[in-house]
Design a protein around this motif. Structure first.
Motif, PDB file in Angstrom:
ATOM      1  N   GLU A 163     -21.728  -4.113 -71.103  1.00 23.27           N
ATOM      2  CA  GLU A 163     -21.674  -5.585 -71.514  1.00 23.27           C
ATOM      3  C   GLU A 163     -20.433  -6.181 -71.666  1.00 23.27           C
ATOM      4  O   GLU A 163     -19.494  -5.322 -72.288  1.00 23.27           O
ATOM      5  N   VAL A 164     -20.121  -7.148 -71.323  1.00 23.53           N
ATOM      6  CA  VAL A 164     -18.680  -7.896 -71.858  1.00 23.53           C
ATOM      7  C   VAL A 164     -19.256  -9.113 -72.277  1.00 23.53           C
ATOM      8  O   VAL A 164     -20.222  -9.806 -72.324  1.00 23.53           O
ATOM      9  N   HIS A 165     -18.213  -9.989 -73.017  1.00 16.43           N
ATOM     10  CA  HIS A 165     -18.567 -11.058 -73.720  1.00 16.43           C
ATOM     11  C   HIS A 165     -17.330 -12.166 -73.289  1.00 16.43           C
ATOM     12  O   HIS A 165     -16.456 -11.718 -72.968  1.00 16.43           O
ATOM     13  N   PHE A 166     -17.701 -13.507 -73.530  1.00 18.01           N
ATOM     14  CA  PHE A 166     -16.797 -14.620 -73.121  1.00 18.01           C
ATOM     15  C   PHE A 166     -16.637 -15.214 -74.370  1.00 18.01           C
ATOM     16  O   PHE A 166     -17.473 -15.528 -75.167  1.00 18.01           O
ATOM     17  N   ARG A 167     -15.206 -15.792 -74.392  1.00 15.52           N
ATOM     18  CA  ARG A 167     -14.932 -16.459 -75.661  1.00 15.52           C
ATOM     19  C   ARG A 167     -13.693 -17.577 -75.275  1.00 15.52           C
ATOM     20  O   ARG A 167     -12.966 -17.576 -74.242  1.00 15.52           O
ATOM     21  N   LEU A 168     -14.315 -18.814 -75.515  1.00 13.67           N
ATOM     22  CA  LEU A 168     -13.716 -20.220 -75.123  1.00 13.67           C
ATOM     23  C   LEU A 168     -12.188 -20.247 -75.832  1.00 13.67           C
ATOM     24  O   LEU A 168     -12.128 -19.749 -77.037  1.00 13.67           O
ATOM     25  N   GLU A 169     -11.209 -20.597 -75.137  1.00 15.51           N
ATOM     26  CA  GLU A 169      -9.935 -20.843 -75.499  1.00 15.51           C
ATOM     27  C   GLU A 169      -9.317 -22.263 -75.213  1.00 15.51           C
ATOM     28  O   GLU A 169      -8.535 -22.454 -74.413  1.00 15.51           O
ATOM     29  N   LEU A 202     -13.771 -10.276 -72.992  1.00 17.91           N
ATOM     30  CA  LEU A 202     -13.835  -9.274 -74.139  1.00 17.91           C
ATOM     31  C   LEU A 202     -14.748  -8.083 -73.802  1.00 17.91           C
ATOM     32  O   LEU A 202     -15.927  -8.281 -73.417  1.00 17.91           O
ATOM     33  N   THR A 203     -14.557  -6.866 -74.136  1.00 21.49           N
ATOM     34  CA  THR A 203     -15.447  -5.825 -74.133  1.00 21.49           C
ATOM     35  C   THR A 203     -16.400  -5.999 -75.310  1.00 21.49           C
ATOM     36  O   THR A 203     -16.118  -6.903 -76.103  1.00 21.49           O
ATOM     37  N   ASN A 204     -17.302  -4.949 -75.521  1.00 19.55           N
ATOM     38  CA  ASN A 204     -18.287  -5.089 -76.447  1.00 19.55           C
ATOM     39  C   ASN A 204     -17.511  -4.888 -77.903  1.00 19.55           C
ATOM     40  O   ASN A 204     -18.199  -4.843 -78.997  1.00 19.55           O
ATOM     41  N   LYS A 205     -16.439  -4.285 -77.642  1.00 17.11           N
ATOM     42  CA  LYS A 205     -15.618  -3.866 -79.038  1.00 17.11           C
ATOM     43  C   LYS A 205     -14.601  -5.051 -79.169  1.00 17.11           C
ATOM     44  O   LYS A 205     -13.642  -4.671 -80.150  1.00 17.11           O
ATOM     45  N   GLY A 208      -8.674  -9.970 -70.407  1.00 12.84           N
ATOM     46  CA  GLY A 208      -8.027 -11.213 -69.574  1.00 12.84           C
ATOM     47  C   GLY A 208      -8.935 -12.313 -69.438  1.00 12.84           C
ATOM     48  O   GLY A 208      -9.660 -12.718 -70.642  1.00 12.84           O
ATOM     49  N   TYR A 209      -9.267 -12.968 -68.155  1.00 15.06           N
ATOM     50  CA  TYR A 209      -9.806 -14.349 -68.279  1.00 15.06           C
ATOM     51  C   TYR A 209     -10.898 -14.388 -67.048  1.00 15.06           C
ATOM     52  O   TYR A 209     -10.616 -13.590 -66.006  1.00 15.06           O
ATOM     53  N   ILE A 210     -11.639 -15.175 -67.129  1.00 14.51           N
ATOM     54  CA  ILE A 210     -12.496 -15.628 -66.217  1.00 14.51           C
ATOM     55  C   ILE A 210     -11.633 -16.455 -65.169  1.00 14.51           C
ATOM     56  O   ILE A 210     -10.740 -17.242 -65.668  1.00 14.51           O
ATOM     57  N   PRO A 211     -11.340 -16.256 -63.757  1.00 14.43           N
ATOM     58  CA  PRO A 211     -10.492 -17.096 -62.866  1.00 14.43           C
ATOM     59  C   PRO A 211     -10.986 -18.588 -63.005  1.00 14.43           C
ATOM     60  O   PRO A 211     -11.932 -19.060 -63.245  1.00 14.43           O
ATOM     61  N   ALA A 212      -9.755 -19.386 -62.781  1.00 14.65           N
ATOM     62  CA  ALA A 212      -9.871 -20.823 -63.190  1.00 14.65           C
ATOM     63  C   ALA A 212     -10.837 -21.534 -62.283  1.00 14.65           C
ATOM     64  O   ALA A 212     -11.436 -22.552 -62.981  1.00 14.65           O
ATOM     65  N   PHE A 213     -11.129 -21.025 -61.208  1.00 14.64           N
ATOM     66  CA  PHE A 213     -11.821 -21.796 -60.404  1.00 14.64           C
ATOM     67  C   PHE A 213     -13.379 -21.667 -60.668  1.00 14.64           C
ATOM     68  O   PHE A 213     -14.526 -22.036 -60.102  1.00 14.64           O
ATOM     69  N   ASN A 226     -24.893 -24.240 -74.702  1.00 20.36           N
ATOM     70  CA  ASN A 226     -25.837 -23.215 -75.190  1.00 20.36           C
ATOM     71  C   ASN A 226     -26.665 -22.463 -73.964  1.00 20.36           C
ATOM     72  O   ASN A 226     -27.684 -22.251 -74.244  1.00 20.36           O
ATOM     73  N   GLY A 227     -26.130 -22.467 -72.841  1.00 19.98           N
ATOM     74  CA  GLY A 227     -26.841 -21.959 -71.809  1.00 19.98           C
ATOM     75  C   GLY A 227     -26.723 -20.472 -71.988  1.00 19.98           C
ATOM     76  O   GLY A 227     -25.986 -19.735 -72.709  1.00 19.98           O
ATOM     77  N   ARG A 228     -27.587 -19.717 -71.420  1.00 20.60           N
ATOM     78  CA  ARG A 228     -27.931 -18.240 -71.458  1.00 20.60           C
ATOM     79  C   ARG A 228     -27.227 -17.583 -70.321  1.00 20.60           C
ATOM     80  O   ARG A 228     -27.402 -17.951 -69.168  1.00 20.60           O
ATOM     81  N   TYR A 229     -26.816 -16.615 -70.856  1.00 23.19           N
ATOM     82  CA  TYR A 229     -26.035 -15.570 -69.545  1.00 23.19           C
ATOM     83  C   TYR A 229     -26.066 -14.266 -70.038  1.00 23.19           C
ATOM     84  O   TYR A 229     -25.902 -13.878 -71.391  1.00 23.19           O
ATOM     85  N   MET A 230     -25.725 -13.391 -68.902  1.00 19.69           N
ATOM     86  CA  MET A 230     -25.466 -12.082 -69.465  1.00 19.69           C
ATOM     87  C   MET A 230     -24.451 -11.335 -68.418  1.00 19.69           C
ATOM     88  O   MET A 230     -24.645 -11.848 -67.200  1.00 19.69           O
ATOM     89  N   ALA A 231     -23.467 -10.768 -69.122  1.00 14.75           N
ATOM     90  CA  ALA A 231     -22.287 -10.306 -68.217  1.00 14.75           C
ATOM     91  C   ALA A 231     -22.029  -8.714 -68.388  1.00 14.75           C
ATOM     92  O   ALA A 231     -22.124  -8.433 -69.542  1.00 14.75           O
ATOM     93  N   ARG A 232     -21.905  -8.191 -67.216  1.00 15.52           N
ATOM     94  CA  ARG A 232     -21.718  -6.730 -67.203  1.00 15.52           C
ATOM     95  C   ARG A 232     -20.607  -6.171 -66.341  1.00 15.52           C
ATOM     96  O   ARG A 232     -20.355  -7.285 -65.307  1.00 15.52           O
ATOM     97  N   ILE A 233     -20.382  -5.010 -66.435  1.00 10.09           N
ATOM     98  CA  ILE A 233     -19.090  -4.706 -65.667  1.00 10.09           C
ATOM     99  C   ILE A 233     -20.110  -4.190 -64.339  1.00 10.09           C
ATOM    100  O   ILE A 233     -20.737  -3.057 -64.422  1.00 10.09           O
ATOM    101  N   GLU A 234     -19.724  -4.736 -63.219  1.00  9.65           N
ATOM    102  CA  GLU A 234     -20.341  -4.438 -61.966  1.00  9.65           C
ATOM    103  C   GLU A 234     -19.473  -3.255 -61.056  1.00  9.65           C
ATOM    104  O   GLU A 234     -20.015  -2.357 -60.621  1.00  9.65           O
ATOM    105  N   SER A 235     -18.305  -2.994 -61.448  1.00 15.63           N
ATOM    106  CA  SER A 235     -17.662  -2.061 -60.615  1.00 15.63           C
ATOM    107  C   SER A 235     -16.184  -1.813 -61.290  1.00 15.63           C
ATOM    108  O   SER A 235     -15.655  -2.711 -61.626  1.00 15.63           O
TER     109      SER A 235
END
Length: 249
Positions: A157-163, A176-179, A184-189, A201-210
């Motif tokens: 699992e990875v996490h997102f943080r607003l900047e 961010l990793t779970n630690k 890096g960043y989500i691409p701008a588009f 407050n939308g719900r999401y789950m983000a994981r490493i796919e490959s």
């Protein structure tokens, strides 16, 4: 309704390094369709035009929907030649089967050439109040990715943080990793979509796919995201996303 195979065409300004979603390529198993993306307000075609973009020489008419029974030549030339001796090794590198389609290959490789600034990426698919998309981590070489990649695993699992204080992009979202290590960043588009979703407050789950250890930095780690909107969620791009996801060729 069976959703078509969709890819977004991205153009990068070589001076500013900013990237823009300027077109859409769709395939329904029969016909290919390409058209310029004129619905997107931010990081779309019109903003790209203001920042130096010129229409592709093969697709000069920005108001036309181009249709073909086979993949358009300018896009087909972006694929590795299937007659190459190392073609099967290329497929293994990207985790693709031997019977993969041209769209599968275009999606995996991005169709990038050294001679221009185009790239294909997966879209954000929206169905009802659910969405899914995947992306390669942007800015990989500048942060902690290479230091921790040996410890990453598919499925983590990875996490997102607003900047919002980011001077280059007020809608920037860190990956961010779970630690807590910054990859890096989500691409701008994609970032405005996720920025607004997280703020609402939308719900999401983000994981490493490959993970591709030997790939270029911009293709090292792919993240998959699944989630849902709350009823109050609104974004200027949502109608555009529905249109692309549900369009029938």
């Amino acid at each position: 309704m069976v959703r078509p195979f969709v890819l977004w065409l991205i153009w990068q300004n070589e001076c500013t390094r900013q990237r823009y979603h300027i077109g859409n390529l769709l395939h329904d198993g029969d016909k290919y369709v390409f058209y310029y993306e004129q619905s997107r307000k931010r990081r779309g075609l019109f903003e790209a035009l203001e920042n130096g973009y010129q229409p592709h020489l093969a697709f000069r008419d920005m108001g036309r929907k181009y249709v073909s029974n086979r993949l358009f030549g300018p896009f087909e030339r972006r694929l590795p030649d299937r007659r190459r001796p190392d073609f099967l090794e290329i497929l293994r590198t990207y985790g693709l089967p031997r019977d993969c389609t041209d769209m599968d290959l275009l999606r995996a490789t991005g169709g990038k050439l050294a001679t221009d600034s185009y790239e294909f990426v997966a879209p954000i698919y929206v169905s009802g109040n659910h969405f899914d998309f995947d992306f390669y981590v942007a800015g990989w070489r500048y942060y902690e990715g290479d230091r921790v990649i040996q410890y990453l695993k598919v499925g983590d699992e990875v996490h997102f943080r607003l900047e919002p204080e980011n001077r280059q992009d007020s809608k920037a979202v860190e990956v961010l990793t779970n630690k807590g290590c910054k990859l890096g960043y989500i691409p701008a588009f994609y970032s405005e979509f996720m920025f607004n979703l997280i703020q609402n407050n939308g719900r999401y789950m983000a994981r490493i796919e490959s993970i591709h250890f030997e790939a270029f930095p911009q293709r090292k780690v792919n993240i998959s995201v699944y989630g849902e909107f709350l009823p109050s969620y609104q974004t200027q791009d949502l109608d555009m996303l529905h249109q692309i996801s549900l369009e029938v060729i």
